[in-house]
Design a protein around this motif. Structure first.
Motif, mmCIF file in Angstrom:
data_model
loop_
_atom_site.group_PDB
_atom_site.id
_atom_site.type_symbol
_atom_site.label_atom_id
_atom_site.label_comp_id
_atom_site.label_asym_id
_atom_site.label_seq_id
_atom_site.Cartn_x
_atom_site.Cartn_y
_atom_site.Cartn_z
ATOM 1 N N SER A 196 0.852 -1.193 0.000
ATOM 2 C CA SER A 196 0.000 0.000 0.000
ATOM 3 C C SER A 196 0.880 1.232 0.000
ATOM 4 O O SER A 196 2.130 1.143 0.058
ATOM 5 N N ALA A 197 0.254 2.399 -0.058
ATOM 6 C CA ALA A 197 1.003 3.655 -0.089
ATOM 7 C C ALA A 197 1.787 3.839 1.211
ATOM 8 O O ALA A 197 1.431 3.309 2.270
ATOM 9 N N TYR A 198 2.858 4.613 1.117
ATOM 10 C CA TYR A 198 3.711 4.897 2.271
ATOM 11 C C TYR A 198 4.042 6.386 2.249
ATOM 12 O O TYR A 198 3.895 7.069 1.223
ATOM 13 N N SER A 199 4.483 6.896 3.378
ATOM 14 C CA SER A 199 4.653 8.350 3.498
ATOM 15 C C SER A 199 5.924 8.702 4.263
ATOM 16 O O SER A 199 6.525 7.872 4.947
ATOM 17 N N ILE A 200 6.299 9.979 4.135
ATOM 18 C CA ILE A 200 7.362 10.580 4.948
ATOM 19 C C ILE A 200 6.766 11.787 5.650
ATOM 20 O O ILE A 200 6.062 12.597 5.032
ATOM 21 N N LEU A 201 7.054 11.897 6.930
ATOM 22 C CA LEU A 201 6.611 13.042 7.716
ATOM 23 C C LEU A 201 7.827 13.620 8.422
ATOM 24 O O LEU A 201 8.505 12.919 9.177
ATOM 25 N N ASP A 202 8.105 14.890 8.171
ATOM 26 C CA ASP A 202 9.279 15.550 8.751
ATOM 27 C C ASP A 202 8.886 16.963 9.169
ATOM 28 O O ASP A 202 8.730 17.848 8.325
ATOM 29 N N THR A 203 8.699 17.159 10.460
ATOM 30 C CA THR A 203 8.416 18.492 10.989
ATOM 31 C C THR A 203 9.749 19.176 11.258
ATOM 32 O O THR A 203 10.531 18.714 12.100
ATOM 33 N N LEU A 204 10.017 20.257 10.561
ATOM 34 C CA LEU A 204 11.311 20.907 10.678
ATOM 35 C C LEU A 204 11.463 21.608 12.025
ATOM 36 O O LEU A 204 10.486 22.102 12.595
ATOM 37 N N PRO A 205 12.683 21.660 12.552
ATOM 38 C CA PRO A 205 12.923 22.393 13.796
ATOM 39 C C PRO A 205 12.572 23.873 13.622
ATOM 40 O O PRO A 205 12.565 24.401 12.499
ATOM 41 N N ASP A 206 12.287 24.536 14.736
ATOM 42 C CA ASP A 206 11.937 25.963 14.694
ATOM 43 C C ASP A 206 12.996 26.752 13.934
ATOM 44 O O ASP A 206 14.189 26.614 14.183
ATOM 45 N N GLY A 207 12.527 27.576 13.005
ATOM 46 C CA GLY A 207 13.432 28.453 12.266
ATOM 47 C C GLY A 207 13.787 27.943 10.886
ATOM 48 O O GLY A 207 14.007 28.730 9.968
ATOM 49 N N LEU A 208 13.877 26.637 10.716
ATOM 50 C CA LEU A 208 14.170 26.087 9.391
ATOM 51 C C LEU A 208 12.905 26.128 8.533
ATOM 52 O O LEU A 208 11.815 25.798 9.000
ATOM 53 N N THR A 209 13.055 26.524 7.291
ATOM 54 C CA THR A 209 11.926 26.535 6.368
ATOM 55 C C THR A 209 12.352 25.941 5.028
ATOM 56 O O THR A 209 13.499 26.127 4.595
ATOM 57 N N ILE A 210 11.433 25.236 4.407
ATOM 58 C CA ILE A 210 11.707 24.634 3.102
ATOM 59 C C ILE A 210 11.657 25.714 2.027
ATOM 60 O O ILE A 210 10.722 26.505 1.965
ATOM 61 N N ILE A 211 12.677 25.735 1.185
ATOM 62 C CA ILE A 211 12.745 26.677 0.072
ATOM 63 C C ILE A 211 12.286 25.967 -1.195
ATOM 64 O O ILE A 211 12.797 24.894 -1.536
ATOM 65 N N GLY A 212 11.338 26.566 -1.891
ATOM 66 C CA GLY A 212 10.876 25.959 -3.130
ATOM 67 C C GLY A 212 10.152 24.660 -2.878
ATOM 68 O O GLY A 212 9.611 24.404 -1.796
ATOM 69 N N LEU A 213 10.146 23.789 -3.885
ATOM 70 C CA LEU A 213 9.438 22.517 -3.799
ATOM 71 C C LEU A 213 10.412 21.373 -3.539
ATOM 72 O O LEU A 213 11.495 21.331 -4.131
ATOM 73 N N PRO A 214 10.038 20.435 -2.660
ATOM 74 C CA PRO A 214 10.853 19.219 -2.524
ATOM 75 C C PRO A 214 10.894 18.471 -3.853
ATOM 76 O O PRO A 214 10.029 18.652 -4.712
ATOM 77 N N THR A 215 11.872 17.601 -4.004
ATOM 78 C CA THR A 215 11.975 16.794 -5.220
ATOM 79 C C THR A 215 12.053 15.315 -4.853
ATOM 80 O O THR A 215 12.559 14.946 -3.794
ATOM 81 N N GLY A 216 11.552 14.490 -5.744
ATOM 82 C CA GLY A 216 11.581 13.046 -5.543
ATOM 83 C C GLY A 216 10.620 12.397 -6.518
ATOM 84 O O GLY A 216 9.428 12.707 -6.524
#
Length: 207
Positions: free
Chosen positions: A45-65
């Motif tokens: 079945s489907a599987y997922s990744i969950l990653d809550t970034l530490p305070d202050g870090l922010t994702i730039i742009g779109l993730p890739t995969g």
């Protein structure tokens, strides 16, 4: 008598989170997250990744995969899903995120990612963490006549050469020289210099 242990076929997801980046305050870095199937059969079945970034870090742009659905991700949360089966002993295409690091980041940042789903029954090995040291970044000083111009200062001052005085229209222009200095341990790259504010169009910058 003898004991026979029967191992039922089942997938078993694990995740690795790595980074090869140098973390500097005010800089950027990348993380790579890879889901593995350590089980003895393919995911069901489907599987997922969950990653809550530490305070202050922010994702730039779109993730890739390849094949990952990032529609539920935000600047502070990587939440993605993929449905293509991972064979026993195989791995899903890695997910890469680029993050911005705040200028006041602590000396060390720990980040934990989790995976779930795939039809597995063993959830005891579904997390991975990476801790990185954060080094001070560059510290920009702007000098006029060897005098520091305070950041955000908008008051003209003859001592730091920010007071241009009166300029005759017939004279055409007047030149003042300012120095940009890096007073921090991190390297500084200047990509552009711009002038903003009232009468900005009356000024030009050469370097």
């Amino acid at each position: 008598s003898s004991v026979v242990n029967v191992v039922s076929p089942a997938p078993d997801l694990t995740i690795t989170k790595t980074t090869a980046s140098t973390f500097l305050q005010g800089g950027t870095a990348t993380y790579t997250l890879t889901v593995h199937n350590a089980g003895n059969t393919a995911t069901t079945s489907a599987y997922s990744i969950l990653d809550t970034l530490p305070d202050g870090l922010t994702i730039i742009g779109l993730p890739t995969g390849a094949g990952w659905d990032f529609s539920h991700s935000t600047a502070a949360l990587l939440d993605c899903e993929r449905s293509t089966a991972i064979p026993a002993g195989g791995s899903a295409p890695p997910v890469v995120i680029t993050v911005s690091i705040p200028v006041n980041a602590p000396v060390a940042i720990k980040n934990t990612a989790d995976t779930a789903g795939g039809g597995e029954t063993n959830t005891a090995n579904n997390s991975d963490s990476v801790t990185v040291e954060v080094s001070p970044g560059p510290e920009i000083l702007v000098l006029g006549r060897d005098t520091e111009i305070p950041s955000g200062d908008t008051k003209p001052d003859p001592e730091n050469d920010t007071d241009f005085g009166e300029v005759s229209v017939s004279a055409g222009s007047v030149d003042h020289t300012f120095t940009i200095q890096n007073d921090g341990p991190g390297s500084l790259t200047i990509s552009s210099i711009s002038i903003v504010g009232l009468h900005a169009a009356d000024f030009t910058v050469t370097r």
